[in-house]
Design a protein around this motif. Structure first.
Motif, PDB file in Angstrom:
ATOM      1  N   GLN A  54       0.725  -1.350  -0.486  1.00 44.10           N
ATOM      2  CA  GLN A  54       0.153   0.376   0.118  1.00 44.10           C
ATOM      3  C   GLN A  54       0.719   1.146   0.033  1.00 44.10           C
ATOM      4  O   GLN A  54       1.410   1.599   0.728  1.00 44.10           O
ATOM      5  CB  GLN A  54      -0.304   0.050   0.710  1.00 44.10           C
ATOM      6  CG  GLN A  54      -2.238   1.816   1.105  1.00 44.10           C
ATOM      7  CD  GLN A  54      -2.782   0.187   2.299  1.00 44.10           C
ATOM      8  OE1 GLN A  54      -3.166  -0.366   2.696  1.00 44.10           O
ATOM      9  NE2 GLN A  54      -3.795   1.586   2.012  1.00 44.10           N
ATOM     10  N   TRP A  55       0.373   2.255  -0.861  1.00 43.44           N
ATOM     11  CA  TRP A  55       1.368   3.710  -1.091  1.00 43.44           C
ATOM     12  C   TRP A  55       0.514   4.516  -0.224  1.00 43.44           C
ATOM     13  O   TRP A  55      -1.233   4.275  -0.395  1.00 43.44           O
ATOM     14  CB  TRP A  55       1.478   3.762  -2.462  1.00 43.44           C
ATOM     15  CG  TRP A  55       2.206   3.182  -2.546  1.00 43.44           C
ATOM     16  CD1 TRP A  55       2.820   2.020  -3.313  1.00 43.44           C
ATOM     17  CD2 TRP A  55       3.916   3.746  -2.697  1.00 43.44           C
ATOM     18  NE1 TRP A  55       3.409   1.991  -4.274  1.00 43.44           N
ATOM     19  CE2 TRP A  55       4.779   3.055  -3.727  1.00 43.44           C
ATOM     20  CE3 TRP A  55       4.746   4.865  -2.411  1.00 43.44           C
ATOM     21  CZ2 TRP A  55       5.804   3.393  -3.869  1.00 43.44           C
ATOM     22  CZ3 TRP A  55       5.880   5.142  -2.560  1.00 43.44           C
ATOM     23  CH2 TRP A  55       6.845   3.701  -3.142  1.00 43.44           C
ATOM     24  N   PHE A  56       0.893   5.581   1.227  1.00 46.60           N
ATOM     25  CA  PHE A  56       0.158   6.134   1.785  1.00 46.60           C
ATOM     26  C   PHE A  56       1.049   7.341   1.535  1.00 46.60           C
ATOM     27  O   PHE A  56       2.032   7.789   1.226  1.00 46.60           O
ATOM     28  CB  PHE A  56       0.235   6.288   3.289  1.00 46.60           C
ATOM     29  CG  PHE A  56      -0.355   4.540   3.419  1.00 46.60           C
ATOM     30  CD1 PHE A  56       0.110   3.514   4.188  1.00 46.60           C
ATOM     31  CD2 PHE A  56      -1.814   4.773   4.349  1.00 46.60           C
ATOM     32  CE1 PHE A  56      -0.815   2.109   4.126  1.00 46.60           C
ATOM     33  CE2 PHE A  56      -2.178   4.084   4.667  1.00 46.60           C
ATOM     34  CZ  PHE A  56      -1.569   2.424   4.578  1.00 46.60           C
ATOM     35  N   ARG A  57       0.291   8.633   2.191  1.00 46.15           N
ATOM     36  CA  ARG A  57       0.990  10.199   1.626  1.00 46.15           C
ATOM     37  C   ARG A  57       0.179  11.126   2.721  1.00 46.15           C
ATOM     38  O   ARG A  57      -0.596  10.278   3.682  1.00 46.15           O
ATOM     39  CB  ARG A  57      -0.380  10.796   0.875  1.00 46.15           C
ATOM     40  CG  ARG A  57       0.212  12.321   0.628  1.00 46.15           C
ATOM     41  CD  ARG A  57      -0.659  13.587   0.181  1.00 46.15           C
ATOM     42  NE  ARG A  57      -1.253  14.809   0.258  1.00 46.15           N
ATOM     43  CZ  ARG A  57      -0.452  15.541  -0.788  1.00 46.15           C
ATOM     44  NH1 ARG A  57      -0.555  15.142  -2.339  1.00 46.15           N
ATOM     45  NH2 ARG A  57      -0.622  17.102  -0.060  1.00 46.15           N
ATOM     46  N   GLN A  58       1.741  11.244   3.921  1.00 41.96           N
ATOM     47  CA  GLN A  58       1.107  12.095   5.386  1.00 41.96           C
ATOM     48  C   GLN A  58       1.843  13.386   4.854  1.00 41.96           C
ATOM     49  O   GLN A  58       3.138  13.199   4.454  1.00 41.96           O
ATOM     50  CB  GLN A  58       2.076  11.371   6.088  1.00 41.96           C
ATOM     51  CG  GLN A  58       1.822  11.892   7.347  1.00 41.96           C
ATOM     52  CD  GLN A  58       3.409  10.747   8.203  1.00 41.96           C
ATOM     53  OE1 GLN A  58       4.248  10.553   7.835  1.00 41.96           O
ATOM     54  NE2 GLN A  58       2.756  10.997   9.687  1.00 41.96           N
ATOM     55  N   ASP A  59       0.910  14.122   5.162  1.00 43.04           N
ATOM     56  CA  ASP A  59       1.223  15.689   5.401  1.00 43.04           C
ATOM     57  C   ASP A  59       2.277  15.872   7.169  1.00 43.04           C
ATOM     58  O   ASP A  59       1.403  15.018   7.892  1.00 43.04           O
ATOM     59  CB  ASP A  59       0.233  16.744   5.401  1.00 43.04           C
ATOM     60  CG  ASP A  59      -0.471  16.494   3.897  1.00 43.04           C
ATOM     61  OD1 ASP A  59      -1.616  15.865   3.398  1.00 43.04           O
ATOM     62  OD2 ASP A  59       0.350  17.280   3.453  1.00 43.04           O
ATOM     63  N   PRO A  60       2.597  17.179   6.996  1.00 45.46           N
ATOM     64  CA  PRO A  60       3.433  17.208   8.165  1.00 45.46           C
ATOM     65  C   PRO A  60       2.892  17.028   9.315  1.00 45.46           C
ATOM     66  O   PRO A  60       1.428  17.663   9.250  1.00 45.46           O
ATOM     67  CB  PRO A  60       3.434  18.241   7.983  1.00 45.46           C
ATOM     68  CG  PRO A  60       3.932  18.636   6.400  1.00 45.46           C
ATOM     69  CD  PRO A  60       2.413  17.847   5.796  1.00 45.46           C
TER      70      PRO A  60
ATOM     71  N   GLY B  94       0.619  20.698  -4.314  1.00 47.09           N
ATOM     72  CA  GLY B  94      -0.218  20.090  -3.348  1.00 47.09           C
ATOM     73  C   GLY B  94       0.094  18.770  -3.610  1.00 47.09           C
ATOM     74  O   GLY B  94      -0.134  17.744  -2.577  1.00 47.09           O
ATOM     75  N   ASP B  95       0.882  18.513  -4.502  1.00 46.23           N
ATOM     76  CA  ASP B  95       1.916  16.738  -4.673  1.00 46.23           C
ATOM     77  C   ASP B  95       2.479  16.740  -3.012  1.00 46.23           C
ATOM     78  O   ASP B  95       2.784  15.515  -2.485  1.00 46.23           O
ATOM     79  CB  ASP B  95       1.864  16.286  -5.576  1.00 46.23           C
ATOM     80  CG  ASP B  95       0.571  16.085  -6.891  1.00 46.23           C
ATOM     81  OD1 ASP B  95       1.063  16.362  -7.902  1.00 46.23           O
ATOM     82  OD2 ASP B  95      -0.051  16.121  -5.937  1.00 46.23           O
ATOM     83  N   SER B  96       3.128  18.369  -2.940  1.00 46.93           N
ATOM     84  CA  SER B  96       3.781  18.182  -1.525  1.00 46.93           C
ATOM     85  C   SER B  96       3.646  17.702  -0.867  1.00 46.93           C
ATOM     86  O   SER B  96       2.752  17.578   0.448  1.00 46.93           O
ATOM     87  CB  SER B  96       4.365  19.421  -1.619  1.00 46.93           C
ATOM     88  OG  SER B  96       5.235  19.855  -2.555  1.00 46.93           O
ATOM     89  N   ALA B  97       4.595  16.167  -0.205  1.00 42.34           N
ATOM     90  CA  ALA B  97       4.007  15.517   1.366  1.00 42.34           C
ATOM     91  C   ALA B  97       4.578  14.285   1.450  1.00 42.34           C
ATOM     92  O   ALA B  97       5.949  14.234   0.312  1.00 42.34           O
ATOM     93  CB  ALA B  97       2.823  14.608   0.797  1.00 42.34           C
ATOM     94  N   THR B  98       5.170  14.038   2.654  1.00 34.70           N
ATOM     95  CA  THR B  98       5.824  12.501   3.053  1.00 34.70           C
ATOM     96  C   THR B  98       5.010  11.227   1.874  1.00 34.70           C
ATOM     97  O   THR B  98       3.982  11.026   2.259  1.00 34.70           O
ATOM     98  CB  THR B  98       6.342  12.611   4.151  1.00 34.70           C
ATOM     99  OG1 THR B  98       7.106  13.125   4.081  1.00 34.70           O
ATOM    100  CG2 THR B  98       7.341  10.700   4.184  1.00 34.70           C
ATOM    101  N   TYR B  99       5.668  10.546   1.236  1.00 31.13           N
ATOM    102  CA  TYR B  99       4.958   8.944   0.562  1.00 31.13           C
ATOM    103  C   TYR B  99       5.988   8.151   1.350  1.00 31.13           C
ATOM    104  O   TYR B  99       6.422   7.802   0.868  1.00 31.13           O
ATOM    105  CB  TYR B  99       5.101   9.202  -0.884  1.00 31.13           C
ATOM    106  CG  TYR B  99       4.478  10.601  -1.441  1.00 31.13           C
ATOM    107  CD1 TYR B  99       4.787  11.437  -1.244  1.00 31.13           C
ATOM    108  CD2 TYR B  99       3.388   9.831  -1.746  1.00 31.13           C
ATOM    109  CE1 TYR B  99       4.163  12.684  -1.737  1.00 31.13           C
ATOM    110  CE2 TYR B  99       2.142  11.011  -2.460  1.00 31.13           C
ATOM    111  CZ  TYR B  99       2.964  12.143  -2.630  1.00 31.13           C
ATOM    112  OH  TYR B  99       2.418  13.613  -3.196  1.00 31.13           O
ATOM    113  N   LEU B 100       4.602   6.773   1.986  1.00 29.79           N
ATOM    114  CA  LEU B 100       5.042   5.877   2.169  1.00 29.79           C
ATOM    115  C   LEU B 100       4.917   4.955   1.786  1.00 29.79           C
ATOM    116  O   LEU B 100       3.167   4.573   1.485  1.00 29.79           O
ATOM    117  CB  LEU B 100       4.663   5.792   3.978  1.00 29.79           C
ATOM    118  CG  LEU B 100       4.963   6.843   4.682  1.00 29.79           C
ATOM    119  CD1 LEU B 100       4.535   7.230   6.254  1.00 29.79           C
ATOM    120  CD2 LEU B 100       6.756   6.628   5.271  1.00 29.79           C
ATOM    121  N   CYS B 101       5.082   3.760   1.913  1.00 24.54           N
ATOM    122  CA  CYS B 101       4.817   2.848   1.081  1.00 24.54           C
ATOM    123  C   CYS B 101       5.211   1.561   2.194  1.00 24.54           C
ATOM    124  O   CYS B 101       5.653   1.459   3.239  1.00 24.54           O
ATOM    125  CB  CYS B 101       5.871   1.974  -0.091  1.00 24.54           C
ATOM    126  SG  CYS B 101       8.041   1.138   0.378  1.00 24.54           S
TER     127      CYS B 101
END
Lengths: 113, 114
Positions: A34-40, A83-90
């Motif tokens: 799974q891929w996730f996005r996390q904003d600060p 708006g895509d600026s974030a940390t991406y986690l798999c």
């Protein structure tokens, strides 16, 4: 023990560029990825789920691929926006581990104007 | 998709005290998961909370430090006990229902221990 690594750790691109984030895992006996996005300072937003039997999933400008045998996944982001600026986690779930997610180290993405 | 509400969203606590974090889901789920994210780090699973049984803790986490309750299929709490500055982290709850499908997360609780 499953280990998940993401490269690069940080990435800065100008708006409009296409980009690829990489995720590798050491144990190929996965149930899904799974891929996730996390904003600060925030929680996680699910982006895409790929079952072990699948090769790729698409949602809008996002496309995730999975090569289970080589232990790799990529997240492709088309026409990047600020708006895509974030940390991406798999994260992967191994077979037989009762839905436990093992997370990668993350890629911090900044899309500049 | 499940909607998960966590309370509080953030808190600043004195060392030696305890904080209880609540996690409410808008549907019944079998398992709930608690994760910790230390500053600059990725997420680490603390424990799995099953309704009607004791939580299952991962290596490095113990019940005395992180007691968990799961009174019903929509609610769970995580307590961070006898806090020290090293406990400063974001704590997140997660559900995955049915099992093997997409995991959803709450918005997290940002804890600072001073």
């Amino acid at each position: 023990k499953q280990e998940v690594t993401q490269i690069p750790a940080a990435l800065s691109v100008p708006e409009g560029e296409n980009l690829v984030l990489n995720c590798s895992f050491t144990d190929s006996a996965i149930y899904n990825l799974q891929w996730f996005r996390q904003d600060p300072g925030k929680g996680l937003t699910s982006l895409l789920l790929i079952q072990s039997s699948q090769r790729e999933q698409t949602s809008g400008r996002l496309n995730a691929s999975l090569d289970k045998s080589s232990g790799r996944s990529t997240l492709y982001i088309a026409a990047s926006q600020p708006g895509d600026s974030a940390t991406y986690l798999c994260a992967v779930t191994n077979t037989g581990t009762a839905s436990k997610l093992t997370f990668g180290t993350g890629t911090r993405l900044q899309v500049t104007l | 998709s499940a909607v998960i509400s966590q309370k509080p969203s953030r808190d600043i606590c004195q060392r030696g005290t305890s904080l209880t974090i609540q996690c409410q889901v808008d549907s019944q789920v079998t398992m709930m998961f608690w994760y910790r994210q230390q500053p600059g780090q990725s997420l680490t699973l603390i424990a799995t909370a099953n309704q009607g049984s004791e939580a299952t803790y991962e290596s490095g986490f113990v019940i005395d430090k992180f007691p968990i309750s799961r009174p019903n299929l929509t609610f769970s709490t995580l307590t961070v006990s006898n806090m020290s500055p090293e406990d400063s982290s974001i704590y997140l709850c997660s559900v995955e229902e049915p099992r093997g499908t997409e995991a959803f997360f709450g918005q997290g609780t940002r804890l600072t221990v001073v």
